[in-house]
Design a protein around this motif. Structure first.
Motif, short mmCIF file in Angstrom:
data_model
loop_
_atom_site.label_atom_id
_atom_site.label_comp_id
_atom_site.label_asym_id
_atom_site.label_seq_id
_atom_site.Cartn_x
_atom_site.Cartn_y
_atom_site.Cartn_z
N SER A 311 31.28 39.91 29.56
CA SER A 311 32.13 39.02 28.86
C SER A 311 33.28 38.84 30.09
O SER A 311 33.37 39.35 30.99
CB SER A 311 32.88 39.86 27.79
OG SER A 311 33.79 40.75 28.27
N TRP A 313 36.35 39.22 30.09
CA TRP A 313 37.29 40.27 30.46
C TRP A 313 36.56 41.47 31.07
O TRP A 313 37.35 42.26 31.97
CB TRP A 313 38.05 40.82 29.15
CG TRP A 313 38.86 39.54 28.69
CD1 TRP A 313 38.86 38.55 27.51
CD2 TRP A 313 40.15 39.31 29.31
NE1 TRP A 313 39.80 37.91 27.60
CE2 TRP A 313 40.44 37.96 28.47
CE3 TRP A 313 40.64 39.68 30.22
CZ2 TRP A 313 41.75 37.36 28.88
CZ3 TRP A 313 42.17 38.85 30.66
CH2 TRP A 313 42.65 37.91 30.17
N GLU A 438 39.41 32.21 25.84
CA GLU A 438 39.60 33.81 26.05
C GLU A 438 40.89 34.21 25.66
O GLU A 438 41.14 35.44 25.57
CB GLU A 438 39.12 33.89 27.53
CG GLU A 438 37.90 33.77 27.96
CD GLU A 438 37.07 34.44 27.23
OE1 GLU A 438 37.24 35.61 26.38
OE2 GLU A 438 35.51 34.29 27.22
#
Length: 448
Positions: A311, A313, A438
């Protein structure tokens, strides 16, 4: 060893002139090729030519570099010298007709050739209308970085608002002797290490320069340089700040991942997955005073994980760990002393940077939250645009961000011959879309 110590004593002697440091020489170049950094402040209200001239006179009196020129000695080594007869900082006035007039004025400022022999290496462009103005401050990069420029902007604004304010005065240049502690500067072990590392740098630059042929390199048409400017809304800015805090990463790292992802999406196999980030040397060297001009810092070269299953992050946290580890290993004193042992190859470094193969996607710099108020007694600051800078190097692609009044501002600079303008617009849109996706809404996945 004794000869080496004598060299340092000569180099560090504090005079009204001093030799340019290695990286200052890189930025100075041949003395006639522009390498300018431009800052733009949008002011709501009325300012007077008299008060602007007063402000420039006072900052020029305070900072020796603003009264300086550059001359070479009999060994062809360039030196800053304080020119007591330096002309005053010039003011160019343009009548304001459109909101984006400052962009064209910035491009003109990029191309301006300063009189480096006599100075001053600073100019002001005033894009003027009765109720709104943009002040453009342009400086040669060899004497000023982003931190120093923000200092000057704050001093100019304070003096525009209060012409009687006293800002002090520096009587001499900042030298390495002022920056590096004496026990390091003159330590036998440190001098030996700097000499060895300097020899390694000289060998590496000589080898790299050998395989570069300037005649076979495509030269950019400087008229094809461009600037793209945009802002995050306050809501989007706040969402990014909160998401980064929740993930335990800096905004700088998150933006690096966003732009590297955007370059890969738009450029495909032509993307390098590398970003170079300048690091403010003042964070490591307390002897560089906050009200002192300085022109360069340290640098990090970063790459993000390519695993498509990870992902955003996850990639950002991994990159943050790399940043933290690299920052912990930085030694500004070794860095400075090593490069001061490599002056004989400065022309080879310029050759590599100017004509060498491009190995990164961009330079990314985040100035963070600007320490400038929105409101003064006699005017308001409507906005501060992130600075722009462009020089003669092989990859001029640079993205600079800053935050003013809780809103992130972006400046994207490049050349159509290297990075097509339409690709740059697509990279911008891709990064914005990714960050908005996000950060809004912030969910538990950020913490996973």
């Amino acid at each position: 060893m004794k000869r080496q110590q004598n060299y340092w004593k000569h180099l560090h002697r504090k005079h009204m002139n001093r030799q340019l440091l290695f990286l200052e020489r890189i930025l100075y170049g041949d003395g006639v090729t522009p390498f300018n950094i431009v800052f733009v402040v949008k002011i709501a209200g009325t300012i007077s030519h008299e008060n602007l001239r007063n402000a420039l006179t006072k900052i020029q009196a305070k900072h020796p570099l603003l009264r300086s020129g550059i001359k070479t000695d009999d060994k062809k080594m360039p030196h800053f010298f304080i020119n007591d007869k330096a002309p005053e900082i010039p003011i160019r006035i343009i009548e304001r007709r459109h909101n984006d007039d400052w962009i064209e004025a910035s491009k003109d400022a990029w191309a301006n050739v300063f009189d480096t022999q006599n100075g001053p290496m600073m100019s002001i462009t005033w894009v003027r209308s009765p109720g709104t103005s943009e002040l453009l401050m342009s400086l040669h990069h060899c004497m000023c970085d982003g931190g120093a420029a923000m200092l000057l902007i704050r001093e100019i604004l304070d003096l525009l608002d209060n012409p009687e304010k006293e800002i002090g005065r520096h009587t001499a240049f900042t030298t390495i002797q002022d920056i590096v502690p004496p026990q390091i500067l003159h330590g036998r072990k440190q001098l030996f290490k700097a000499a060895v590392n300097g020899a390694v740098v000289r060998l590496a630059l000589s080898a790299a320069a050998t395989f570069i042929s300037p005649g076979k390199t495509v030269k950019f048409d400087r008229k094809a340089d461009y600037l793209i400017s945009w802002k995050f809304s306050k809501a989007d800015s706040s969402a990014l700040f909160k998401a980064c805090s929740a993930a335990g990463v800096t905004v700088n790292t998150a933006l690096c991942v966003a732009f590297l992802s955007a370059f890969r999406e738009v450029r495909g196999v032509a993307a390098h997955n590398k970003v170079t980030c300048p690091v403010d040397i003042r964070k490591f060297v307390e002897n560089i005073r906050k009200d002192t001009m300085f022109s360069f810092g340290l640098a990090l070269t970063l790459s993000m994980e390519k695993d498509p299953s990870m992902s955003f992050w996850e990639k950002t946290r991994l990159l943050q760990k790399k940043v933290t580890d690299k920052m912990a290993g930085m030694n500004p004193y070794d860095f400075l002393m090593t490069l001061e042992n490599a002056h004989s190859t400065v022309h080879k470094m310029r050759k590599v940077l100017t004509y060498g193969k491009v190995g990164n996607d961009l330079m990314f710099s985040n100035l963070g939250k600007l320490d400038i108020p929105c409101h003064f007694n006699t005017f308001d600051i409507e906005t501060i645009y992130s600075p722009s800078v462009i020089g003669p190097f092989a990859n001029p692609t640079t993205i600079i961000t800053s935050t003013f009044d809780n809103q992130i501002d972006f400046t994207f600079i490049s050349n159509d011959g290297l990075l097509p303008y339409l690709d740059a617009l697509s990279i911008k849109d891709s990064a914005i879309t990714l960050l908005q996706h996000e950060t809004a809404p912030i969910t538990e996945t950020v913490l996973s």
